[in-house]
Design a protein around this motif. Structure first.
Motif, PDB file in Angstrom:
ATOM      1  N   LYS A  44      -1.117   1.786 -57.457  1.00 34.70           N
ATOM      2  CA  LYS A  44      -1.929   2.259 -58.581  1.00 34.70           C
ATOM      3  C   LYS A  44      -3.404   1.861 -58.493  1.00 34.70           C
ATOM      4  CE  LYS A  44      -0.881   3.737 -62.078  1.00 34.70           C
ATOM      5  NZ  LYS A  44      -1.030   5.121 -62.521  1.00 34.70           N
ATOM      6  N   MET A  45      -3.799   1.149 -57.462  1.00 30.56           N
ATOM      7  CA  MET A  45      -5.138   0.567 -57.365  1.00 30.56           C
ATOM      8  C   MET A  45      -6.255   1.585 -57.607  1.00 30.56           C
ATOM      9  SD  MET A  45      -6.569  -2.287 -56.995  1.00 30.56           S
ATOM     10  CE  MET A  45      -8.177  -2.919 -56.678  1.00 30.56           C
ATOM     11  N   LYS A  46      -6.152   2.779 -57.046  1.00 34.35           N
ATOM     12  CA  LYS A  46      -7.242   3.748 -57.189  1.00 34.35           C
ATOM     13  C   LYS A  46      -7.364   4.288 -58.608  1.00 34.35           C
ATOM     14  CE  LYS A  46      -4.619   7.781 -55.735  1.00 34.35           C
ATOM     15  NZ  LYS A  46      -4.528   8.897 -54.861  1.00 34.35           N
ATOM     16  N   ALA A  68      -9.906  -1.963 -61.970  1.00 40.37           N
ATOM     17  CA  ALA A  68      -9.839  -3.349 -61.497  1.00 40.37           C
ATOM     18  C   ALA A  68     -10.660  -3.478 -60.218  1.00 40.37           C
ATOM     19  CB  ALA A  68      -8.399  -3.741 -61.240  1.00 40.37           C
ATOM     20  N   ASN A  69     -11.274  -4.651 -60.033  1.00 40.73           N
ATOM     21  CA  ASN A  69     -12.121  -4.879 -58.865  1.00 40.73           C
ATOM     22  C   ASN A  69     -11.332  -5.309 -57.634  1.00 40.73           C
ATOM     23  OD1 ASN A  69     -14.421  -4.267 -60.332  1.00 40.73           O
ATOM     24  ND2 ASN A  69     -14.681  -6.381 -61.010  1.00 40.73           N
ATOM     25  N   ASP A  70     -10.226  -6.011 -57.845  1.00 38.37           N
ATOM     26  CA  ASP A  70      -9.438  -6.480 -56.705  1.00 38.37           C
ATOM     27  C   ASP A  70      -7.952  -6.395 -57.022  1.00 38.37           C
ATOM     28  OD1 ASP A  70      -9.227  -8.539 -58.522  1.00 38.37           O
ATOM     29  OD2 ASP A  70      -9.916 -10.103 -57.179  1.00 38.37           O
ATOM     30  N   LEU A  71      -7.143  -6.708 -56.042  1.00 39.24           N
ATOM     31  CA  LEU A  71      -5.694  -6.572 -56.183  1.00 39.24           C
ATOM     32  C   LEU A  71      -5.112  -7.557 -57.194  1.00 39.24           C
ATOM     33  CD1 LEU A  71      -3.291  -4.966 -55.198  1.00 39.24           C
ATOM     34  CD2 LEU A  71      -3.033  -6.584 -53.333  1.00 39.24           C
ATOM     35  N   ASP A  72      -5.690  -8.755 -57.288  1.00 41.55           N
ATOM     36  CA  ASP A  72      -5.195  -9.739 -58.261  1.00 41.55           C
ATOM     37  C   ASP A  72      -5.391  -9.249 -59.693  1.00 41.55           C
ATOM     38  OD1 ASP A  72      -4.338 -11.522 -56.322  1.00 41.55           O
ATOM     39  OD2 ASP A  72      -6.271 -12.565 -56.246  1.00 41.55           O
ATOM     40  N   ALA A  73      -6.545  -8.667 -59.978  1.00 43.81           N
ATOM     41  CA  ALA A  73      -6.811  -8.128 -61.317  1.00 43.81           C
ATOM     42  C   ALA A  73      -5.885  -6.954 -61.617  1.00 43.81           C
ATOM     43  CB  ALA A  73      -8.265  -7.698 -61.430  1.00 43.81           C
ATOM     44  N   ALA A  74      -5.653  -6.108 -60.631  1.00 45.21           N
ATOM     45  CA  ALA A  74      -4.751  -4.970 -60.803  1.00 45.21           C
ATOM     46  C   ALA A  74      -3.329  -5.458 -61.074  1.00 45.21           C
ATOM     47  CB  ALA A  74      -4.789  -4.082 -59.568  1.00 45.21           C
ATOM     48  N   THR A  75      -2.910  -6.514 -60.379  1.00 43.77           N
ATOM     49  CA  THR A  75      -1.574  -7.074 -60.584  1.00 43.77           C
ATOM     50  C   THR A  75      -1.427  -7.601 -62.008  1.00 43.77           C
ATOM     51  OG1 THR A  75      -1.439  -7.664 -58.245  1.00 43.77           O
ATOM     52  CG2 THR A  75       0.104  -8.759 -59.721  1.00 43.77           C
ATOM     53  N   VAL A  83      -8.075  16.975 -59.327  1.00 47.05           N
ATOM     54  CA  VAL A  83      -7.745  15.622 -58.874  1.00 47.05           C
ATOM     55  C   VAL A  83      -6.374  15.254 -59.433  1.00 47.05           C
ATOM     56  CG1 VAL A  83      -8.435  13.203 -58.925  1.00 47.05           C
ATOM     57  CG2 VAL A  83     -10.174  14.988 -58.883  1.00 47.05           C
ATOM     58  N   THR A  84      -5.462  14.867 -58.542  1.00 45.54           N
ATOM     59  CA  THR A  84      -4.142  14.427 -59.005  1.00 45.54           C
ATOM     60  C   THR A  84      -4.120  12.904 -59.067  1.00 45.54           C
ATOM     61  OG1 THR A  84      -3.281  14.418 -56.755  1.00 45.54           O
ATOM     62  CG2 THR A  84      -2.955  16.421 -58.040  1.00 45.54           C
ATOM     63  N   LYS A  85      -3.402  12.391 -60.026  1.00 44.26           N
ATOM     64  CA  LYS A  85      -3.269  10.948 -60.215  1.00 44.26           C
ATOM     65  C   LYS A  85      -1.849  10.524 -59.844  1.00 44.26           C
ATOM     66  CE  LYS A  85      -7.170  10.312 -62.724  1.00 44.26           C
ATOM     67  NZ  LYS A  85      -8.100   9.269 -62.783  1.00 44.26           N
ATOM     68  N   THR A  86      -1.657   9.224 -59.689  1.00 42.15           N
ATOM     69  CA  THR A  86      -0.326   8.696 -59.425  1.00 42.15           C
ATOM     70  C   THR A  86       0.468   8.668 -60.732  1.00 42.15           C
ATOM     71  OG1 THR A  86      -1.127   6.445 -59.736  1.00 42.15           O
ATOM     72  CG2 THR A  86      -1.100   7.281 -57.483  1.00 42.15           C
ATOM     73  N   PRO A  87       1.798   8.570 -60.671  1.00 45.85           N
ATOM     74  CA  PRO A  87       2.599   8.477 -61.905  1.00 45.85           C
ATOM     75  C   PRO A  87       2.207   7.238 -62.717  1.00 45.85           C
ATOM     76  CG  PRO A  87       4.013   8.897 -60.017  1.00 45.85           C
ATOM     77  CD  PRO A  87       2.638   8.621 -59.483  1.00 45.85           C
TER      78      PRO A  87
END
Length: 86
Positions: free
Chosen positions: A56-58, A62-69, A13-17
């Motif tokens: 980076k979400m995956k 975080a459950n949603d985009l706001d939490a990820a932000t 499995v590759t991850k994002t930077p």
């Protein structure tokens, strides 16, 4: 991440930077502040942080985009960047 099983099969499995890579690109800096809290390394827009969070979400917990932000915003502040609206 590589997982090897007993039957010698595996998954790869590759991850994002790292988020800091994207943050430095967006802010146009080569490194963060050496003295965080005392020295400002630059500025970054909240809209740019949201774009990074989408990439980076995956990989984020975080459950949603706001939490990820908010997670990405914390990384930017830890690097000595001021987060501005826009």
């Amino acid at each position: 991440m590589i997982t090897v099983y007993q039957d010698k099969s595996f998954t790869f499995v590759t991850k994002t930077p790292p988020a800091t890579h994207y943050i430095k690109q967006a802010a146009g800096i080569t490194s963060g502040s050496k003295m965080t809290g005392r020295e400002v390394a630059g500025k970054i827009k909240r809209s740019q942080l949201r774009e990074i969070a989408e990439k980076k979400m995956k990989d984020l917990n975080a459950n949603d985009l706001d939490a990820a932000t908010k997670i990405i915003e914390g990384s930017a502040r830890a690097m000595g960047l001021n987060v501005v609206e826009g």
